[in-house]
Design an enzyme around this catalytic site. Structure first.
Site, PDB file in Angstrom:
ATOM      1  N   LYS A 148     -10.729   5.233  15.186  1.00 39.55           N
ATOM      2  CA  LYS A 148     -10.134   4.745  13.926  1.00 39.55           C
ATOM      3  C   LYS A 148      -8.884   3.901  14.187  1.00 39.55           C
ATOM      4  O   LYS A 148      -8.637   2.899  13.503  1.00 39.55           O
ATOM      5  CB  LYS A 148      -9.800   5.920  12.993  1.00 39.55           C
ATOM      6  CG  LYS A 148      -9.134   5.497  11.670  1.00 39.55           C
ATOM      7  CD  LYS A 148     -10.051   4.619  10.851  1.00 39.55           C
ATOM      8  CE  LYS A 148      -9.576   4.120   9.523  1.00 39.55           C
ATOM      9  NZ  LYS A 148      -8.270   4.209   9.035  1.00 39.55           N
TER      10      LYS A 148
ATOM     11  N   GLU B 168      -8.842  -4.456  12.014  1.00 36.56           N
ATOM     12  CA  GLU B 168      -8.557  -4.767  10.595  1.00 36.56           C
ATOM     13  C   GLU B 168      -7.361  -5.732  10.493  1.00 36.56           C
ATOM     14  O   GLU B 168      -7.402  -6.707   9.735  1.00 36.56           O
ATOM     15  CB  GLU B 168      -8.272  -3.442   9.892  1.00 36.56           C
ATOM     16  CG  GLU B 168      -7.910  -3.483   8.437  1.00 36.56           C
ATOM     17  CD  GLU B 168      -7.637  -2.046   7.959  1.00 36.56           C
ATOM     18  OE1 GLU B 168      -8.595  -1.253   7.890  1.00 36.56           O
ATOM     19  OE2 GLU B 168      -6.475  -1.718   7.664  1.00 36.56           O
TER      20      GLU B 168
HETATM   21  N1  LIG Z   1      -5.262   5.133   1.350  1.00 35.26           N
HETATM   22  C1  LIG Z   1      -6.082   4.627   2.283  1.00 35.26           C
HETATM   23  O1  LIG Z   1      -6.593   3.504   2.178  1.00 35.26           O
HETATM   24  C2  LIG Z   1      -6.456   5.431   3.490  1.00 35.26           C
HETATM   25  C3  LIG Z   1      -5.706   6.523   3.879  1.00 35.26           C
HETATM   26  N2  LIG Z   1      -6.049   7.213   5.004  1.00 35.26           N
HETATM   27  C4  LIG Z   1      -5.264   8.347   5.452  1.00 35.26           C
HETATM   28  O2  LIG Z   1      -5.585   9.476   4.654  1.00 35.26           O
HETATM   29  C5  LIG Z   1      -4.436  10.324   4.545  1.00 35.26           C
HETATM   30  C6  LIG Z   1      -4.114  10.513   3.068  1.00 35.26           C
HETATM   31  O3  LIG Z   1      -3.884   9.246   2.511  1.00 35.26           O
HETATM   32  P1  LIG Z   1      -3.772   9.005   0.925  1.00 35.26           P
HETATM   33  O4  LIG Z   1      -4.710   9.872   0.194  1.00 35.26           O
HETATM   34  O5  LIG Z   1      -3.856   7.525   0.759  1.00 35.26           O
HETATM   35  O6  LIG Z   1      -2.273   9.491   0.671  1.00 35.26           O
HETATM   36  P2  LIG Z   1      -1.627   9.909  -0.734  1.00 35.26           P
HETATM   37  O7  LIG Z   1      -0.163   9.732  -0.556  1.00 35.26           O
HETATM   38  O8  LIG Z   1      -2.305   9.221  -1.861  1.00 35.26           O
HETATM   39  O9  LIG Z   1      -1.970  11.472  -0.842  1.00 35.26           O
HETATM   40  C7  LIG Z   1      -1.445  12.436   0.015  1.00 35.26           C
HETATM   41  C8  LIG Z   1      -1.454  13.755  -0.735  1.00 35.26           C
HETATM   42  O10 LIG Z   1      -1.102  14.784   0.158  1.00 35.26           O
HETATM   43  C9  LIG Z   1      -0.256  15.683  -0.535  1.00 35.26           C
HETATM   44  N3  LIG Z   1       0.511  16.422   0.445  1.00 35.26           N
HETATM   45  C10 LIG Z   1       1.496  15.971   1.243  1.00 35.26           C
HETATM   46  N4  LIG Z   1       1.923  16.948   2.056  1.00 35.26           N
HETATM   47  C11 LIG Z   1       1.179  18.046   1.758  1.00 35.26           C
HETATM   48  C12 LIG Z   1       1.147  19.377   2.263  1.00 35.26           C
HETATM   49  N5  LIG Z   1       1.972  19.757   3.245  1.00 35.26           N
HETATM   50  N6  LIG Z   1       0.272  20.230   1.705  1.00 35.26           N
HETATM   51  C13 LIG Z   1      -0.558  19.843   0.725  1.00 35.26           C
HETATM   52  N7  LIG Z   1      -0.577  18.586   0.201  1.00 35.26           N
HETATM   53  C14 LIG Z   1       0.282  17.711   0.725  1.00 35.26           C
HETATM   54  C15 LIG Z   1       0.579  14.812  -1.446  1.00 35.26           C
HETATM   55  O11 LIG Z   1       1.134  15.550  -2.522  1.00 35.26           O
HETATM   56  C16 LIG Z   1      -0.464  13.790  -1.900  1.00 35.26           C
HETATM   57  O12 LIG Z   1      -1.136  14.202  -3.079  1.00 35.26           O
HETATM   58  C17 LIG Z   1      -3.323   9.622   5.333  1.00 35.26           C
HETATM   59  O13 LIG Z   1      -3.305  10.097   6.646  1.00 35.26           O
HETATM   60  C18 LIG Z   1      -3.761   8.171   5.317  1.00 35.26           C
HETATM   61  O14 LIG Z   1      -3.216   7.431   6.375  1.00 35.26           O
HETATM   62  C19 LIG Z   1      -7.155   6.889   5.752  1.00 35.26           C
HETATM   63  C20 LIG Z   1      -7.929   5.828   5.394  1.00 35.26           C
HETATM   64  C21 LIG Z   1      -7.650   4.992   4.256  1.00 35.26           C
HETATM   65  O1  LIG Z   2      -6.424   3.182   7.449  1.00 42.30           O
HETATM   66  C1  LIG Z   2      -6.368   2.455   6.477  1.00 42.30           C
HETATM   67  C2  LIG Z   2      -7.345   1.366   6.273  1.00 42.30           C
HETATM   68  O2  LIG Z   2      -8.291   1.336   7.295  1.00 42.30           O
HETATM   69  C3  LIG Z   2      -5.312   2.681   5.472  1.00 42.30           C
HETATM   70  O3  LIG Z   2      -5.366   1.802   4.396  1.00 42.30           O
HETATM   71  C4  LIG Z   2      -3.961   2.719   6.085  1.00 42.30           C
HETATM   72  O4  LIG Z   2      -3.052   3.242   5.155  1.00 42.30           O
HETATM   73  C5  LIG Z   2      -3.494   1.365   6.535  1.00 42.30           C
HETATM   74  O5  LIG Z   2      -2.175   1.483   6.998  1.00 42.30           O
HETATM   75  P1  LIG Z   2      -1.471   0.354   7.867  1.00 42.30           P
HETATM   76  O6  LIG Z   2      -1.766  -0.960   7.203  1.00 42.30           O
HETATM   77  O7  LIG Z   2      -0.038   0.725   7.831  1.00 42.30           O
HETATM   78  O8  LIG Z   2      -2.027   0.460   9.255  1.00 42.30           O
END
Ligand SMILES: NC(=O)C1=CN([C@@H]2O[C@H](COP(=O)(O)OP(=O)(O)OC[C@H]3O[C@@H](n4cnc5c(N)ncnc54)[C@H](O)[C@@H]3O)[C@@H](O)[C@H]2O)C=CC1
Ligand SMILES: O=C(CO)[C@H](O)[C@H](O)COP(=O)(O)O
Length: 307
Positions: A176, A183
């Site tokens: 990833k 990307e």
């Molecule tokens: N948003 C994206 O496009 C993508 C995100 N990711 C990854 O997925 C993961 C989550 O990303 P998102 O959903 O976008 O983040 P987000 O910020 O939307 O959601 C994170 C959630 O985790 C909760 N949280 C934080 N600490 C916590 C804890 N200790 N216990 C329980 N809940 C907790 C927060 O309250 C929040 O609801 C990250 O590692 C991110 O890098 C991976 C691929 C794509």
């Molecule tokens: O993993 C991803 C997409 O593939 C997420 O969107 C991630 O949050 C991108 O973060 P950054 O642009 O800081 O690397």
């Protein structure tokens, strides 16, 4: 299967929803009570702590002899370690923990060694825009744990072809990480092409260019479809969208790893550097180059209005 989902933000809600839609039972917890309530509205059983989530999962395993199945979708870094610290007293060797976030692969191998459970590092691609279609999942860790999670991976991914075991612990997040480096490079390449078209000789409609390219062109892709969407929604000149690009951790890791492995990745590095540069106004190096041209050539020095 009964699945515990911890972290119910943009991505975790989709993990929970798609699992529910496929007929799995979901126990959900987020530090935010609103996020937990949102998952409950869609049919998940709400938990009010990590320990409560484990207690609620304990019942289901007795039916089929399985251990607990838990998916973490919290921000990478401290939140993963904090969650694992809370989980640890409730875990044993038959349990499976999936980290679906963007954790560094070395953090994942460390966590896999430290936990009593089987630990799967799962790179997740597709983002919130893939809620309907499903994600691409790149998984590392023990083969038996991957097999145990296949029904959930089938549901969360686009289907059986949307996930696979990449290898041993760390391999999922490693793949990833490199995915994200690619990307960055693709975004940079599309950006440069559209910038030349926007500043070039012809008065072009960028949405029209992107749409035409997306229909049969060699360079068609989902990112190009997102370019088309951006021009449609923001305008051909991108309206008031600022030239500031945030983020950058996964691209930095990719470049660091490439340096360590002595693999040349100049295009990925250049894309990362452009991203960092987007945050700098009045860069020192450019100011110095401006002044040096005077030093060696007595070329006129452009001066800042605000100095
Ligand atoms: N948003 C994206 O496009 C993508 C995100 N990711 C990854 O997925 C993961 C989550 O990303 P998102 O959903 O976008 O983040 P987000 O910020 O939307 O959601 C994170 C959630 O985790 C909760 N949280 C934080 N600490 C916590 C804890 N200790 N216990 C329980 N809940 C907790 C927060 O309250 C929040 O609801 C990250 O590692 C991110 O890098 C991976 C691929 C794509
Ligand atoms: O993993 C991803 C997409 O593939 C997420 O969107 C991630 O949050 C991108 O973060 P950054 O642009 O800081 O690397």
């Amino acid at each position: 299967m009964e699945l515990g989902v911890i972290g119910l933000g943009r991505m975790g809600q989709i993990v929970a929803n798609r699992s529910l839609e496929a007929g799995h039972d979901v126990v959900a917890f987020d530090l935010s009570a609103e996020a937990t309530a949102e998952a409950a509205e869609r049919g998940a059983e709400p938990a009010d702590s990590v320990t409560d989530l484990c207690d609620r999962l304990d019942g289901s395993g007795e039916e089929d002899g399985d251990g607990k199945r838990i998916w973490l979708m919290v921000p990478a870094g401290d939140a993963v370690d904090a969650t694992l610290a809370d989980l640890e007293p409730n875990l044993d060797a038959e349990d499976v923990v999936v980290d679906g976030g963007n954790s560094h692969f070395e953090a994942s191998t460390r966590r896999a060694e430290e936990t009593d459970a089987a630990y799967l590092d799962c790179g997740t691609s597709g983002g919130p825009a893939s809620a309907e279609a499903g994600f691409s999942l790149m998984v590392g860790g023990p083969a038996w744990a991957y097999e145990a999670m296949v029904p959930v991976f089938d549901a969360v991914a686009t289907g059986p072809d949307g996930h696979d075991r990449m290898g041993e612990s760390g391999a999922g997040h490693y793949v990833k990480m490199v995915h994200n480096g690619v990307e960055y490079a693709l975004m940079q390449a599309y950006g440069e092409g559209f910038e030349l078209l926007a500043d070039g000789r012809y008065d072009l409609d960028m949405e029209s260019v992107a749409r035409t390219w997306n229909n049969g062109a060699v360079i068609r892709s989902w990112l190009l479809e997102l370019c088309e969407e951006a021009f449609r929604e923001e305008g051909s000149d991108l309206g008031d969208v600022a030239d500031h690009v945030a983020g950058g951790s996964t691209g930095t890791w990719t470049v660091e790893e490439a340096l360590e492995q002595e693999v040349p990745v100049p295009i990925i590095y250049q894309a990362l550097a452009e991203r960092f540069d987007s945050r700098n106004e009045g860069r020192f190096s450019r100011r110095l180059a401006n002044r040096l041209r005077y030093g060696f050539g007595r070329h006129e020095v452009a001066r800042r209005d605000d100095a």
